[in-house]
Design a protein around this motif. Structure first.
Motif: not given
Length: 283
Positions: A32, A38, A40-42, A28
């Motif tokens: 970032k 964006v 990090q959202l994956t 994570c």
């Protein structure tokens, strides 16, 4: 289509659970730092498995650190990171980018277009750094999209597309372990795809969406055949894993392969059992 390759927490030792979380938090953090919010959202648990597997196989030197984050602002979280973490983060973003590209082409989702444009520059760098993986992943996803357009019920063909994708992702570098990693990734990819189709089937049938199992589900022995197929896929993947010289974190890896991958399947069966009991209750 991700989220199936996770731990089975009740069967995992506390120290191993903490270590698993530390690898997850490390991924994570890397997403970032290298790809922004964006990226990090994956984040996915599936890629955490790849990190632990490849780190164990290649005995990568891992750095331990304590950091705070937005999710855990008060208490610092243990994080484990190494060169495999950066590789997994790149693959994570690459897969998400191609998925967002398909969403924009097929459904004209504005959110997908925005997110795709945000990481486009970073993705170009990933493609330059990992041309082999990028080419195969893109090709496999295009073939999968073609299967969906044709509404194919050839499960071996459709699941095989995702199998080839995972196969290439598992091959961190071409060496003596390539064959076993390919076998492991290929059958795990097929397992993930079929499990995802199995979970989505009721909603897909109700809304008229594509699902490769829509023909098979009409068979009287559908549930038995699905269980048999899933068992075959994960057994092949686990057999290849057992031929790899993984010593570090082997308890975590076996927990995932033999128990964790069945978490969602078991939840589906519990829900079906509850629904049947409710249907049998007198009104």
């Amino acid at each position: 289509m991700f989220g199936y390759v996770t731990i089975h927490e009740p069967e995992l030792k506390v120290k191993d659970f903490k270590k698993y979380k530390a690898y997850y938090c490390g991924l994570c953090r890397t997403l970032k730092e290298e790809y922004g919010f964006v990226g990090q959202l994956t984040l996915t648990y599936d890629m955490t498995f790849a990190i632990i597997l490849l780190s164990s196989l290649y005995e990568s030197e891992t750095v331990q650190e304590q950091r705070r984050c937005k999710v855990h602002p008060v208490r610092k979280q243990l994080m484990l990171r190494n060169e495999i973490t950066s590789y997994a983060a790149a693959m994570n973003v690459l897969l998400a980018y191609y998925h967002m590209e398909d969403d924009w082409q097929d459904e004209r989702k504005a959110t997908s277009l925005f997110a795709k444009n945000v990481v486009r520059g970073k993705v170009r760098s990933i493609i330059r750094d990992y041309p082999r993986q990028s080419k195969v992943i893109h090709s496999a996803l295009k073939e999968l999209a073609k299967c969906e357009r044709e509404r194919s019920t050839d499960i071996d063909r459709t699941a095989g597309c995702f199998g080839r994708l995972m196969e290439e992702l598992f091959v961190y570098k071409k060496d003596v372990w390539e064959r076993e990693l390919r076998q492991m990734g290929f059958f795990m990819g097929k397992f993930i795809y079929i499990m995802d189709a199995y979970e989505d089937l009721p909603g897909d049938l109700e809304k008229g969406r594509y699902n490769p199992l829509r023909k098979l589900c009409r068979k009287a022995d559908y549930e038995e055949r699905i269980k048999e197929i899933l068992c075959m896929m994960i057994a092949e993947s686990a057999a290849s894993f057992e031929r790899l010289p993984c010593l570090a974190d082997v308890d975590i890896l076996r927990n995932i392969l033999y128990d964790g991958v069945w978490n969602r399947y078991n939840k589906i069966q519990m829900k079906k059992s509850e629904d049947q009991k409710n249907d049998q209750k007198p009104i």
